[in-house]
Design a protein around this motif. Structure first.
Motif, short mmCIF file in Angstrom:
data_model
loop_
_atom_site.label_atom_id
_atom_site.label_comp_id
_atom_site.label_asym_id
_atom_site.label_seq_id
_atom_site.Cartn_x
_atom_site.Cartn_y
_atom_site.Cartn_z
N ASN A 1 0.61 -1.13 -0.11
CA ASN A 1 0.19 0.00 -0.04
C ASN A 1 0.61 1.67 0.00
O ASN A 1 0.15 2.04 -0.70
CB ASN A 1 -1.06 -0.04 1.41
N LEU A 2 1.76 1.05 0.93
CA LEU A 2 2.52 2.79 0.79
C LEU A 2 3.25 2.65 -0.58
O LEU A 2 3.42 3.78 -1.04
CB LEU A 2 4.26 2.33 1.68
N CYS A 3 3.96 1.54 -1.24
CA CYS A 3 4.43 1.75 -2.64
C CYS A 3 3.41 2.51 -3.69
O CYS A 3 3.81 3.69 -4.42
CB CYS A 3 4.69 0.42 -3.02
N LEU A 4 1.75 1.54 -3.18
CA LEU A 4 0.82 2.83 -4.03
C LEU A 4 0.62 4.23 -3.53
O LEU A 4 0.39 4.61 -4.19
CB LEU A 4 -0.40 2.03 -4.77
N LEU A 5 1.43 4.66 -2.52
CA LEU A 5 0.91 5.61 -1.98
C LEU A 5 1.81 6.35 -2.29
O LEU A 5 1.95 7.99 -1.81
CB LEU A 5 0.66 5.59 -0.48
N GLY A 6 2.76 6.11 -3.22
CA GLY A 6 3.95 7.16 -3.46
C GLY A 6 4.67 7.05 -2.61
O GLY A 6 6.44 7.58 -3.26
N LEU A 7 5.49 6.46 -1.84
CA LEU A 7 6.29 6.58 -0.87
C LEU A 7 7.76 5.31 -1.60
O LEU A 7 7.29 4.30 -2.32
CB LEU A 7 6.10 6.45 0.48
N LYS A 8 8.92 5.54 -1.53
CA LYS A 8 10.19 4.46 -1.41
C LYS A 8 9.78 3.77 -0.08
O LYS A 8 10.82 3.95 0.97
CB LYS A 8 11.31 5.64 -1.28
N VAL A 9 9.64 2.45 -0.13
CA VAL A 9 9.58 1.15 -0.11
C VAL A 9 10.65 -0.17 0.25
O VAL A 9 11.24 -0.09 -0.80
CB VAL A 9 8.95 0.57 -0.18
N LYS A 10 11.52 0.27 1.58
CA LYS A 10 12.38 -0.65 2.16
C LYS A 10 12.05 -1.92 3.35
O LYS A 10 10.93 -1.47 3.98
CB LYS A 10 14.31 0.21 2.41
N PHE A 11 11.87 -3.17 2.20
CA PHE A 11 11.43 -4.50 3.07
C PHE A 11 12.13 -5.03 3.23
O PHE A 11 13.49 -5.64 2.90
CB PHE A 11 10.43 -4.99 2.36
N ILE A 12 12.08 -5.28 5.15
CA ILE A 12 13.32 -6.49 5.90
C ILE A 12 11.99 -7.40 6.11
O ILE A 12 11.35 -7.12 7.41
CB ILE A 12 13.25 -5.49 7.30
N THR A 13 12.41 -8.30 6.24
CA THR A 13 11.81 -9.41 6.13
C THR A 13 12.14 -11.01 6.27
O THR A 13 13.28 -10.54 5.54
CB THR A 13 10.57 -9.81 4.82
N ALA A 14 11.81 -12.43 6.30
CA ALA A 14 12.83 -13.18 6.29
C ALA A 14 11.61 -14.30 5.02
O ALA A 14 10.60 -14.26 5.03
CB ALA A 14 13.21 -14.20 7.22
N ILE A 15 12.10 -14.82 4.04
CA ILE A 15 11.82 -15.70 4.16
C ILE A 15 12.28 -17.09 3.38
O ILE A 15 13.29 -17.23 3.89
CB ILE A 15 11.43 -15.55 2.29
N GLY A 16 11.52 -18.37 3.53
CA GLY A 16 12.30 -19.47 3.16
C GLY A 16 13.05 -20.19 1.95
O GLY A 16 13.11 -18.37 0.54
N SER A 17 14.24 -21.04 1.54
CA SER A 17 13.76 -21.05 -0.46
C SER A 17 13.28 -21.45 -0.47
O SER A 17 13.64 -22.21 -1.66
CB SER A 17 15.44 -22.01 0.22
N ASP A 18 11.91 -21.95 -0.51
CA ASP A 18 11.17 -22.87 -1.15
C ASP A 18 10.86 -21.86 -2.23
O ASP A 18 10.75 -20.99 -2.07
CB ASP A 18 9.96 -23.29 0.08
N PHE A 19 9.25 -22.99 -3.06
CA PHE A 19 8.24 -21.96 -3.82
C PHE A 19 7.77 -20.56 -3.47
O PHE A 19 8.02 -19.77 -4.33
CB PHE A 19 7.40 -23.25 -4.53
N TYR A 20 7.63 -20.76 -2.55
CA TYR A 20 6.75 -19.54 -1.83
C TYR A 20 7.98 -18.72 -1.62
O TYR A 20 7.17 -17.12 -1.85
CB TYR A 20 5.52 -19.82 -0.28
N GLY A 21 8.64 -18.82 -1.10
CA GLY A 21 9.57 -17.58 -1.17
C GLY A 21 10.22 -17.48 -1.62
O GLY A 21 10.49 -16.02 -2.12
N GLU A 22 10.93 -17.33 -2.77
CA GLU A 22 10.99 -17.91 -4.50
C GLU A 22 9.95 -15.93 -4.96
O GLU A 22 10.26 -15.58 -5.63
CB GLU A 22 11.56 -18.72 -5.30
N SER A 23 8.65 -16.42 -4.82
CA SER A 23 7.25 -16.31 -5.73
C SER A 23 7.50 -15.14 -4.91
O SER A 23 7.07 -13.73 -5.28
CB SER A 23 6.21 -17.31 -5.65
#
Length: 295
Positions: free
Chosen positions: A48-70
Motif C-alpha cells: 500500500n505504501l508503494c501505491l501511495l508513492g513512498l519509497k519502500v525498503k522491506f526487511i522480512t525473512a523468507i525460505g528457499s522454498d517455492f513460496y519464498g522465491e515467488s
C-alpha cells in the motif's frame, strides 16, 4: 513523496483463501474458490505504501522454498527494495490460511509465521544506520518481543506499529512509549489495556506513551487520539466485497499522513478512505489505491 523512505519490518506470507459460493456448512466440504496471493501484514502495508508513492525498503525473512522465491520476486516487481531481506536456506516461508463466508467476511484464519523469528536484533544491527536514515519505520507483531524491544531502544526514526492480532499484541508493550502512531483494532486495544471501550483504551495507550493512537472499529469507523483530543470518525458507505487487508491499508494511510505532517484527524480520515477502497476490492490490496484518492 518519492523522496520519502519508509522501512517496513515484519512478515510476508503466502495467503491461501477459501471462499464458499454459498453460506458455509461447518464440518463439510463447501464448493467455492481457493486463491493464493502474496500477503502478510507487513507486506500488505509495504504494498500500500508503494501505491501511495513512498519509497519502500522491506526487511522480512523468507525460505528457499517455492513460496519464498515467488514472494521475493513479487515484492521486487511492486517496487520494494529487498536488499535487507533475510533469506533462510531450508526455511519454511510464512503462510496464512483463512476461510471467509460467502460475503467475504473472514470466519477463521491460521498463520504460520515462525520464520519471522529470524529477524533478530543481531541481524537488524547490521543495517541500523540505514534504518535510522528512513523517514519512518513500521513493524508488525509477528516479530519477537526481543526484536521489538530492540527496535524501540535503537531505532531513532519515527516508529509506527501494527499488532497483527490480539494474540500477538502484547509483544508491542515494550515499544509503546516510543511509537509515533499505533493502530490496533478494538479487540487488540482492549486486550492490551484491559479497558472495556475503545475510547478508554485509546486514552490508556496515550498514557502509555504512544503519541498517536488509532483504534479501528470495523464497520463503526475509527477512534483517533492525540494529546487530550479524541475523536471518532465513521466508516464511508461501501459495497463490501472482501474485508481482508482493510486494516493494513488503514495503517499505510496513517503512515503516509504522518510522513506528510498531517494531523491525527486528517490521518484517520485518510485511513477510512484507504480502508473503504480496499473493502470494495476482491484483492487484499486494491491496485487502484493512490495518494490522490486519500485527500
Amino acid at each position: 513523496m518519492e523522496d520519502k523512505t519508509v522501512i517496513v519490518i515484519g512478515a510476508v506470507n503466502m495467503d491461501i483463501c477459501g471462499r464458499p459460493d454459498n453460506e458455509p456448512r461447518l464440518h463439510d466440504s463447501n464448493p467455492g474458490v481457493i486463491s493464493l496471493t502474496p500477503g502478510g501484514v507487513a507486506r500488505n502495508i509495504a504494498h500500500n505504501l508503494c501505491l501511495l508513492g513512498l519509497k519502500v525498503k522491506f526487511i522480512t525473512a523468507i525460505g528457499s522454498d517455492f513460496y519464498g522465491e515467488s514472494l521475493y520476486e513479487s515484492c521486487k516487481q511492486l517496487g520494494m527494495d529487498m536488499h535487507m531481506t533475510r533469506r533462510i536456506t531450508g526455511g519454511r516461508t510464512s503462510s496464512y490460511l483463512y476461510v471467509t463466508d460467502e460475503k467475504g467476511e473472514m470466519l477463521i484464519g491460521v498463520s504460520d509465521t515462525d520464520i519471522s523469528g529470524s529477524i533478530t536484533p543481531e541481524y537488524l544491527k547490521e543495517h541500523l544506520n540505514e534504518i535510522n536514515a528512513a523517514d519512518a519505520v513500521v513493524f508488525d507483531g509477528n516479530l519477537t518481543t526481543e526484536t521489538i524491544a530492540w527496535i524501540a531502544e535503537n531505532v531513532t526514526a519515527p516508529l509506527y506499529a501494527d499488532p497483527v492480532s490480539s494474540a500477538k499484541a502484547d509483544r508491542l508493550s515494550p515499544a509503546l512509549s516510543k511509537l509515533q502512531a499505533f493502530k490496533p483494532n478494538e479487540l487488540e486495544a482492549k486486550s492490551m489495556t484491559g479497558e472495556s471501550t475503545a475510547l478508554i483504551a485509546a486514552e490508556a495507550l496515550l498514557n502509555a506513551g504512544v503519541k498517536r493512537v488509532f483504534v479501528s472499529l470495523g464497520p463503526d469507523g475509527i477512534v483517533a487520539a492525540e494529546d487530550a483530543e479524541i475523536v471518532k470518525l465513521p466508516c464511508e458507505k461501501v459495497n463490501a466485497v472482501n474485508t481482508t487487508g482493510c486494516g493494513d491499508a488503514a495503517t499505510a494511510a496513517i503512515i503516509w499522513a504522518g510522513v506528510q505532517g498531517l494531523d491525527h484527524v486528517s490521518a484517520a480520515a485518510a485511513a477510512m478512505k484507504a480502508s473503504a477502497l480496499t473493502i470494495e476490492c476482491p484483492q487484499t490490496v486494491n491496485p487502484e489505491l493512490s495518494a490522490e484518492l486519500l485527500v
